[in-house]
Structures are given as C-alpha cells and as structure tokens.
Design a protein around this motif. Sequence first.
Motif, PDB file in Angstrom:
ATOM      1  N   UNK A  59       9.170  66.125  -2.825  1.00  0.00           N
ATOM      2  CA  UNK A  59       9.614  66.175  -1.435  1.00  0.00           C
ATOM      3  C   UNK A  59      10.247  67.536  -1.137  1.00  0.00           C
ATOM      4  N   UNK A  60      11.112  67.998  -2.026  1.00  0.00           N
ATOM      5  CA  UNK A  60      11.762  69.296  -1.816  1.00  0.00           C
ATOM      6  C   UNK A  60      10.716  70.407  -1.758  1.00  0.00           C
ATOM      7  N   UNK A  61       9.720  70.304  -2.634  1.00  0.00           N
ATOM      8  CA  UNK A  61       8.679  71.341  -2.670  1.00  0.00           C
ATOM      9  C   UNK A  61       7.926  71.397  -1.341  1.00  0.00           C
ATOM     10  N   UNK A  62       7.571  70.232  -0.818  1.00  0.00           N
ATOM     11  CA  UNK A  62       6.811  70.210   0.434  1.00  0.00           C
ATOM     12  C   UNK A  62       7.656  70.732   1.597  1.00  0.00           C
ATOM     13  N   UNK A  63       8.894  70.284   1.648  1.00  0.00           N
ATOM     14  CA  UNK A  63       9.737  70.673   2.784  1.00  0.00           C
ATOM     15  C   UNK A  63      10.056  72.165   2.737  1.00  0.00           C
ATOM     16  N   UNK A  64      10.346  72.673   1.554  1.00  0.00           N
ATOM     17  CA  UNK A  64      10.668  74.109   1.448  1.00  0.00           C
ATOM     18  C   UNK A  64       9.462  74.966   1.826  1.00  0.00           C
ATOM     19  N   UNK A  65       8.290  74.500   1.441  1.00  0.00           N
ATOM     20  CA  UNK A  65       7.077  75.277   1.740  1.00  0.00           C
ATOM     21  C   UNK A  65       6.856  75.371   3.246  1.00  0.00           C
ATOM     22  N   UNK A  66       6.990  74.268   3.928  1.00  0.00           N
ATOM     23  CA  UNK A  66       6.735  74.287   5.367  1.00  0.00           C
ATOM     24  C   UNK A  66       7.875  74.950   6.145  1.00  0.00           C
ATOM     25  N   UNK A  67       9.094  74.599   5.810  1.00  0.00           N
ATOM     26  CA  UNK A  67      10.202  75.026   6.666  1.00  0.00           C
ATOM     27  C   UNK A  67      10.713  76.426   6.358  1.00  0.00           C
ATOM     28  N   UNK A  68      10.532  76.875   5.105  1.00  0.00           N
ATOM     29  CA  UNK A  68      11.091  78.185   4.771  1.00  0.00           C
ATOM     30  C   UNK A  68      10.086  79.090   4.057  1.00  0.00           C
ATOM     31  N   UNK A  69       8.846  78.586   3.932  1.00  0.00           N
ATOM     32  CA  UNK A  69       7.815  79.376   3.273  1.00  0.00           C
ATOM     33  C   UNK A  69       8.232  79.770   1.856  1.00  0.00           C
ATOM     34  N   UNK A  70       8.919  78.863   1.183  1.00  0.00           N
ATOM     35  CA  UNK A  70       9.391  79.137  -0.177  1.00  0.00           C
ATOM     36  C   UNK A  70       8.586  78.276  -1.155  1.00  0.00           C
ATOM     37  N   UNK A  71       8.129  78.902  -2.209  1.00  0.00           N
ATOM     38  CA  UNK A  71       7.343  78.209  -3.220  1.00  0.00           C
ATOM     39  C   UNK A  71       8.282  77.765  -4.353  1.00  0.00           C
ATOM     40  N   UNK A  72       8.411  76.465  -4.548  1.00  0.00           N
ATOM     41  CA  UNK A  72       9.369  75.961  -5.530  1.00  0.00           C
ATOM     42  C   UNK A  72       8.732  75.629  -6.881  1.00  0.00           C
ATOM     43  N   UNK A  73       7.437  75.840  -7.026  1.00  0.00           N
ATOM     44  CA  UNK A  73       6.777  75.283  -8.200  1.00  0.00           C
ATOM     45  C   UNK A  73       7.321  75.814  -9.527  1.00  0.00           C
ATOM     46  N   UNK A  74       7.611  77.111  -9.576  1.00  0.00           N
ATOM     47  CA  UNK A  74       8.021  77.693 -10.862  1.00  0.00           C
ATOM     48  C   UNK A  74       9.512  77.560 -11.108  1.00  0.00           C
ATOM     49  N   UNK A  75      10.288  77.617 -10.027  1.00  0.00           N
ATOM     50  CA  UNK A  75      11.727  77.798 -10.232  1.00  0.00           C
ATOM     51  C   UNK A  75      12.461  76.500 -10.557  1.00  0.00           C
TER      52      UNK A  75
END
Lengths: 640, 180
Positions: free
Chosen positions: A316-332
């Motif tokens: 959920x965090x990954x999807x929301x961050x991608x859409x709302x802040x254009x941040x890729x959470x996969x690696x971090x």
Amino acid sequence: MSRELTPTEEQAVDALITEVYGTSPPDLSQQILTRLREETVVAPQVRTKKDEAQPIRKAKPNGSRSWWILATAASIAALLIGAMFVRNARQRQVAINGSDVPSTNLAIEANSSDAPSSANQRTHKPQSPPKRTNSMQQAVVLNQGAKADQLDRDIKENDSSEVFQSPREPDAIQPITLVSKQIGLGLRDYWVSVAVEPTEDAAVIEVADRLSETFGIEVPPTSIESVESFDAFLAEPQNAVAVASQLLMQVTEGGLARLDRQNQTNLSNDLASCFKLAQPFDRLIAGWLSKKGPTSDAWWKANSANQESPRAKHSMARRIAKLTMNVDLRCIRCHDAKIESRGKQSEYWSFVGLMAQRPGQDVFYETANGTQKMVEAVVPPTWLGQTNRDDGAINSLDQFASGLVGSRELAKGTINAIWELVNGRPLVGSVVDLSTTPHTDSLLELQDNLVDDLLASNFDLGRSLALVVTSPAARRSVPETLDPTRSTLASLQELELANEKVSAFAAASPRHRKVSLAKKIEFANRSFADKVDGSRLDVAERSSLLAQIFGEDSDTSKRSQPQASTKAHPKLEAYPYRAEALPLNWLDSVAGLDEQIRHLGYVASLEEVPRKVTNVATQMQTAGVARPLILHRVWWMIHP
Amino acid sequence: MPANESPQSDLNAGELIARHQHGVWRYLRMLGCDNATADDLTQETFLRVLRRENFIQHSDTATSAYLRRIAFNLLVSRHRKLGRVQNAPDSTLIDEVWDRWAGKDLCGDSVVEALRSCMKLLTERAQIALRMRFQEEATRVEIGTALGISDHGARNLMQRAKQQLRDCVEQKMAEENIVE
C-alpha cells in the motif's frame, strides 16, 4: 588511535594523491570563454521565467539550431491555430498576447510575498497571459530588489537536474493545441537526444484498437484525431467512467477489482469527475488520503488489498508513494537507494509507519547489517519537494493530504501514471527497472511541460490524458523485429535496436497475451527439460509446445495479412532463448543467483518470488544454463 | 572575512573562472570523476552560470558552494544520460569533507600543498606503495611483490598511509587556520 578512513574520505584522499603524483587541475579558462563567445553569436533568445528553471541544452550543431528555429516557428504557428480552436470556457478566457507584458512584472511578481499560491489559483477566472520578459531588464530589477535571495533561489532552481528542484509557480494555462504541439516537438527532440529513429505512424485504426483494449471500451478512430476530439470523447460520462476505472486499476495494481461493485462504481465516478474538471484531482486525492471524502474508505481498501496479510502495508505504501509523490519505494525497504540518490531506508519506514496509521509514533526496523533502528512515523519532507529538511515533520494524514494540494510531486506521479496507462511504462521511470526510458535533459523537459500544464490546468486529468493519448508516442508502430514469430530469427543487434526504440517510446511494444503464472512455469519447465543438451528448440518444436500449453496459434501465415488482423488475439511474449547480458546491469552487484532472483521479484513488485519459479531456475542452473539466460527467463515468468 | 573573500556585484567571467575552476575540478575528482569527465563538467558548470544573465555574486564562498552544487547536479544528469548503473555520489558527505579540508580556501590549493608535504613524512615503503599505485597504476599484487609482502599487506599498508595523510593534512590545515 586515529579513526578509520570513511569511504568518502578515501575517495577524496585518492583524488588528491593522484593530483600530487602528476595530474594538476587544467586551466580551462580559454575553452570556457571560447564556448561562451560562440554561443553568444547565435541569435539572442528571450528567456522566460519558465526557461530560467528549465535545463539548458548544450549548444548544438547547425542542424540542431535549424531544428530549434523550425520548432519555434511551429510553436508560434500552433499558438495562432490554438487561439482559433479554443473551445471550452476555460481556454476562451486565456489571452495569448504574452510578449506585451512589461518586463518588470515578472521579477516583481516572483519576489512578491503576495503572489498567489498554487492552491489559490484554482479558479478558472480569466488568467494572466504567459509572462515573458527581457532578461536583462529582469536582472536589473533583481539587482535592485532581490539580491539577497537570488543566490539561494538559483541554487534551489538549479537547472541541471531535478535533484534539488523546488516547486515553481505554475504558469498560466496555454491553449491545449499549443501544448500538444510542444509535447510532440519535445518528444521528437528527445528521440534526437537519444539517437533513435521513431518507427512509422501506426494506422489510426490500430491505435484506436490498442486504446480500446487499454481503456476497456470502444475508442472510435475519430476520437483520437486531435486533443479536442479526445476531449469530446471523455465528455461522455460512460467513457470517462470506463477510463477512470482503468486508471484506478493501474494505480491500485488491481486493488479496485477486489472492491464490491458499488464501491468500484463510486470510486470510478469520483475519478471520472476529474476528467470533466468537476473537481481537481489533487483535491480528490487529498480528500481520499485524509479520510474526509465520501469514497475514502473504498480508496484505502483498494490500495491495501489483501488486508489480512501483514505485508499489505508495504504494498500500500509503495503504491501511494508512487502516485502521490513519484517516489519509488521498492529498494529502500531493505537499504538506502544505491542506484538513484533519492530515498533512504529510514525514510521508507517513517512513511510506512504513517501509512500503517501510526502517525507521530515510533517505528522500529532492521537495517541491512542487522541493527535495530527507530524512526518517527512521518512523510519525509523531501518526498514532497521540500528542499529544506528543517521545514517540519509531516506527521499526520491531514498534513500529508494538504501538502499534496497543488503539489508538483503529485503532478509528476500523476503524469507518470497516465503515461503508463497509455504507453505501458511511466514517462520518466526508475533506472532500477528494465526498459527504463533513457534519461536526458530533453526527457525531463518533456516531463516538465506536461507537469506544468497539469498544474496550470488545475489538475485537469482529462486534459493531460488527451495530451498523452494524442502524442506521437502513442501512435508508433511495432518494429517488425519484435514480432514474436520473427524475433527468434533476428540478430541480437536487431533486437537491441528495436528494444532501444521501444524503451524510448519511439516504437510501440507488441501486445502480449496475458497468461497465468502456472502456465508460464509449465512452459519454462518443459521447454528447458526437452533440451538439457543445450540445443535450441527449433521453430516447429516451439510452436508445438506453445500450442500444447497455451493453445497458441502456430499458423504464422495470418500475420502477413494487412490491417484486418489488428484485432487478432495478441501473441504470447517470446520466451527467451538467447541472452548475453543480465536483464539488469545492477544485478551484477548482487551476489548469488537466489539473491538476484529475489531482487528481480522486487522489481516486479512481488513480495516473494514463487517457489516453483525458483525451482525451475535451480534446475536450469544445475543443467548449466547461463545465468543471464536464467534471469531473463525468470523475468519472463514473473513480470507483470 | 578572509583575504580572498571579495563580495562583488559585477560578474567578470574570466575572473570568476580563474578564481573557482580548480575548486570545481577538484570537487568533481573527489566525486569520482576521471580527469576527462572533470574537465568536461567543469566547463559545463561555468557555462551554466555564465549563461544566466541574472547571476549575481554575493561572496566567493556562496559562489563556490553554488558552483559545486551545479557540478554535482551535472554529474547526476550525466549518469542518467549514460544510463550508468553505479552508486550515486553522496554530495552531503563529500561536501562535509570538502568543507573540512578545503574550507575557505576555495580552490583547494592549500590542501594539496599540505598533502604534498605530509607525503614526505610517510615511511619509504608507504611512499613507494602510493607512488606505484597512483603514478604507475600498479596492481596490489605488483606492489606487494615489489615490497615483499602479500597483496593484502599492500592494501593495509596503503590504507594506513592514507589514514596518516588525512590526519596530517587536517592538522596542517588547522595550524594554518584555514579550516575553522
């Protein structure tokens, strides 16, 4: 005892020792001044405020200069055409005599504390025309009134990278036909910058078919003839709802489908209203996030599908961050970003903490070396584009939601989502991914144009969608080399060239049949098992195997027929039989096949690679199949 | 205000380049650029600034920081353009080292001079190892063979030498009151 050298110190000491042993800094004065003089010989350019914040391209050879002049002329022509075709009320109210504005206005406005914030510019009252200024006059004004802030602003608005980019005042809205022309020119400029030649335009009916499949409704060819015609297409409520539904499916990674029908409809209707500008998208998403909108619960549920799983908060965090802040959470989630400079593990856990409804509380996590650390549940300010880390913590969903209103980061995420819906991949993807679009200044400029327009249009999703759907990228044809029936006969060089075009959006990617993971595993298993001696399956054997497992039509003669076959079932994505390099270069730095497969799983947004896939990979390894080929086959099986 | 700190409002391109180019070049080298890349990006950094008609110098320190920021951003852009997959340089860490060593000596000349004199204080074996490594580009195995030690021993010898150099340089810089 002196402390140990840090890697950074060692790198610095190495550089200095090298200098002591012979390589002193050169005197580059003459080269710089000569290049500067050469550039000033070129016709003077009037630079706008927007230009000031845009990357400045290197001086190009004469051919490119001619191109620039042609592009400028085309833009001016388009401006005039655009003025004639402006149809909706918003556009009718836009004045287009931008160059007449007194030059001092810009500097005064730029430094005025009374300048309206982006959030305050949300009305569709007549807007000021785009302001242009004589840069020398602007400099004078700045010298008089704003010296103290200028250097700081320059640093924040540094034009060479978006790394330190600060939010900018949105420009006044321009006629959509003009923006459309600019996007087209920007794309062609980008293709020049990455040295690829676009494929021919696909037939309109073929493009319409593709879009019909993407949007899940019939898209008439006439609706994609221009931005206005697609705007008219979206004006039909049932069309808008269908497109909104697909966009929601994409950004929730299928989570929408898990809602009951009523909630699906409600969410889609809400998003569809953003196409008609009944409400701005940033306001809608802020309402969803802050749980104040009537469909908020449905939106959260769609994003946190599989709520039973303890891992749900991560996806959920990954999807929301991608859409709302254009941040890729996969690696971090597991370590600080190693390839891109954006993102730390501590920031990841801070954000996940907030998403897991623990605002302001402490979150514990484990670092890569096994130590436990603690962070506060907040949104990292830099993710929202705040350049000053001391701007204050965003430690509640309300604060997060209000930070998204008028947010440039949200606009970037939104543009990427729309582009991905239409073209299969985000416009500016992560370099972590396969087939990431090569990043150049031209690409970032193109992204800026779309983002600026979305901000200026008050987050009018329909407008951005029309721009993307009618852009040259969406009209490309598929390279013949990538036809599944021909790709096995093509040389690696030909395949590489075709893939370069696809990755730069200069060619369309072939449509592939969606098949289940189980079938793919079965095929990989049997394909591999039949040829333990390392020899290839011949074409007949391959077709036979495909037919057995997938029911694939092996009769290739139909493919040579003309456009009548555009609605034929798409073929299965070609199974890799050759590979010289790893699917991702950075996998080379990951030790061991198991870990490499696990990382491929992360790239595919999987929490875990299915055991059956790893078993097949292990069998291939035992049989001596080369590692690059194993990894390509794993990717073939697991990628979305 | 240090002697070389000269606020100015008028931009003289030649003077700006002369004053800051070595600092920018060294900073880029510290970020891991090879000589050719450092040359290219140093030129591009100054061109970016000089193209801006509204650029104003407030102080050498601010300008120096600004130039380094542009240089760093250009390096990041270059990595993106080339699709290069490597660890991104961390500007925060290298800035901290730069500030500690180069401090208000904008171009880094002092730290290089300090390093030069510190190297004379190293043992002969350490000097040989560093010379082989950085001048002759010898491998650790070759260095170890020349010194009669293992490649691991050569690595440790050079690591200790670099650590001594860092301590010595920082002491000298403190003595000269260049670094506060």
